[in-house]
Scaffold this active site. Structure first.
Site, PDB file in Angstrom:
ATOM      1  N   HIS A  73       3.611  -2.347   3.181  1.00 33.04           N
ATOM      2  CA  HIS A  73       3.676  -0.996   2.631  1.00 33.04           C
ATOM      3  C   HIS A  73       5.008  -0.775   1.917  1.00 33.04           C
ATOM      4  O   HIS A  73       6.055  -1.220   2.396  1.00 33.04           O
ATOM      5  CB  HIS A  73       3.509   0.049   3.733  1.00 33.04           C
ATOM      6  CG  HIS A  73       2.182  -0.014   4.424  1.00 33.04           C
ATOM      7  ND1 HIS A  73       1.911  -0.950   5.404  1.00 33.04           N
ATOM      8  CD2 HIS A  73       1.049   0.718   4.273  1.00 33.04           C
ATOM      9  CE1 HIS A  73       0.654  -0.783   5.826  1.00 33.04           C
ATOM     10  NE2 HIS A  73       0.118   0.217   5.159  1.00 33.04           N
ATOM     11  N   ASP A 112       0.806  -1.218   0.000  1.00 39.18           N
ATOM     12  CA  ASP A 112       0.000   0.000   0.000  1.00 39.18           C
ATOM     13  C   ASP A 112       0.842   1.272   0.000  1.00 39.18           C
ATOM     14  O   ASP A 112       2.000   1.280   0.432  1.00 39.18           O
ATOM     15  CB  ASP A 112      -0.901   0.028   1.234  1.00 39.18           C
ATOM     16  CG  ASP A 112      -2.092  -0.897   1.126  1.00 39.18           C
ATOM     17  OD1 ASP A 112      -2.123  -1.732   0.202  1.00 39.18           O
ATOM     18  OD2 ASP A 112      -2.992  -0.797   1.982  1.00 39.18           O
ATOM     19  N   HIS A 172      -6.029   3.168  -4.199  1.00 41.15           N
ATOM     20  CA  HIS A 172      -5.979   3.384  -2.750  1.00 41.15           C
ATOM     21  C   HIS A 172      -6.287   4.841  -2.414  1.00 41.15           C
ATOM     22  O   HIS A 172      -5.827   5.346  -1.381  1.00 41.15           O
ATOM     23  CB  HIS A 172      -4.600   2.982  -2.220  1.00 41.15           C
ATOM     24  CG  HIS A 172      -4.546   2.709  -0.753  1.00 41.15           C
ATOM     25  ND1 HIS A 172      -5.517   2.019  -0.066  1.00 41.15           N
ATOM     26  CD2 HIS A 172      -3.594   3.040   0.193  1.00 41.15           C
ATOM     27  CE1 HIS A 172      -5.181   1.924   1.212  1.00 41.15           C
ATOM     28  NE2 HIS A 172      -4.031   2.549   1.397  1.00 41.15           N
ATOM     29  N   HIS A 206      -5.102   9.313   0.626  1.00 43.75           N
ATOM     30  CA  HIS A 206      -5.173   8.423   1.794  1.00 43.75           C
ATOM     31  C   HIS A 206      -5.977   9.028   2.947  1.00 43.75           C
ATOM     32  O   HIS A 206      -5.535   9.037   4.107  1.00 43.75           O
ATOM     33  CB  HIS A 206      -3.771   8.057   2.282  1.00 43.75           C
ATOM     34  CG  HIS A 206      -3.711   6.774   3.065  1.00 43.75           C
ATOM     35  ND1 HIS A 206      -4.140   6.683   4.374  1.00 43.75           N
ATOM     36  CD2 HIS A 206      -3.282   5.537   2.734  1.00 43.75           C
ATOM     37  CE1 HIS A 206      -3.956   5.454   4.814  1.00 43.75           C
ATOM     38  NE2 HIS A 206      -3.445   4.731   3.832  1.00 43.75           N
TER      39      HIS A 206
END
Length: 280
Positions: free
Chosen positions: A245, A100, A151, A155
């Site tokens: 990540h 991510d 995504h 964020h």
């Protein structure tokens, strides 16, 4: 804000994803299964002082920006889910690796090199403003056969936003992905694992399915390479989705952990693959 407060807040946000079980599938074929051990966890309230604190960007998070992109037409109808996929079905010992918050020019190339070394495919849930600045890395992901998912742009905590803001965050990111990767994203992951009805509806309208995770490596908190490796190796099981990540902070531990647990998983007989709409 003190580091331990940041970690506590992040844990509270991501914990909500653990309670999201199996989504309904077409007919008798199920493309995910629920975690029977999951316990309900309350998500942050949508208004009031607590909500204001929850959405305040931390030191390592992407900063919000403004702007709205043109509407994108959905590449076909997608079922509006009520829960995200947690586990992917498939024959044998299959697992899905996901990364991510990238792409990051410092850490993502190392992740791509390791995956290429072991001939493994993964799924990258990218943030639009990061992807917009590193389009070449999306091209490399495409060349190597990886999946690129949406995504959001900055964020944010989507459950605190209006429908128009949610659509903007998702839609703009899909446009960047399509231009750089060559295809519109087929998968979406909500930041912090925080979905709501509007998010499910909008992502479906844009042709995407929701994907959460089964194993949280907690690498965002930099717990140490051995901790990350131990979590993955201990919780590895057929159908699980691993959350890691490749951006959003110092991800050197994430990179080194991948180099250590990846060969172990392969030697243990796991097939590391990417999610498919009809299952793995």
């Amino acid at each position: 804000m003190k580091k331990d407060q940041l970690i506590t807040r992040r844990k509270a946000l991501v914990a909500g994803a653990a309670v999201l079980g199996a989504a309904g599938a077409v007919g008798t074929a199920r493309v995910l299964t629920a975690d029977p051990a999951a316990q309900p966890v309350r998500v942050p309230p949508r208004s009031g002082p607590q909500a204001a604190r929850a959405v305040k960007p931390s030191a390592y998070r992407l900063q919000p920006i403004t702007g709205y992109g043109p509407p994108l037409s959905a590449p076909g109808r997608t079922v509006v889910r009520h829960e995200p996929f947690l586990r992917m079905s498939g024959r044998g010992r299959t697992m899905v690796l996901t990364f991510d918050d990238g792409p990051d020019p410092l850490y993502t190339p190392d992740v791509l090199r390791i995956l290429r070394e072991y001939d493994v495919r993964a799924t990258f849930f990218v943030c639009g403003e990061m992807a917009n600045d590193n389009k070449d890395l999306l091209g490399k992901m495409a060349d190597d056969g990886h999946i690129v998912g949406n995504h959001t742009w900055t964020h944010p905590l989507l459950t605190s936003l209006s429908r128009s803001r949610i659509r903007s965050e998702i839609e703009r990111t899909s446009k960047v992905i399509k231009n750089a990767y060559g295809e519109s994203p087929a998968w979406f992951r909500a930041p912090y694992g925080a979905w709501n009805r509007a998010t499910f509806q909008i992502q479906a309208d844009l042709g995407m399915e929701p994907l959460a995770w089964t194993i949280d490596t907690n690498d965002w908190a930099t717990p140490g390479v051995r901790s990350i490796v131990g979590t993955v190796e201990k919780e590895a099981a057929p159908g699980v989705v691993v959350l890691s990540h490749d951006a959003g902070g110092n991800r050197s531990q994430s990179v080194q952990a991948l180099r250590e647990y990846l060969p172990h998983l392969l030697d243990s007989g796991y097939h590391l693959t990417v999610p498919r709409r009809n299952g793995v």
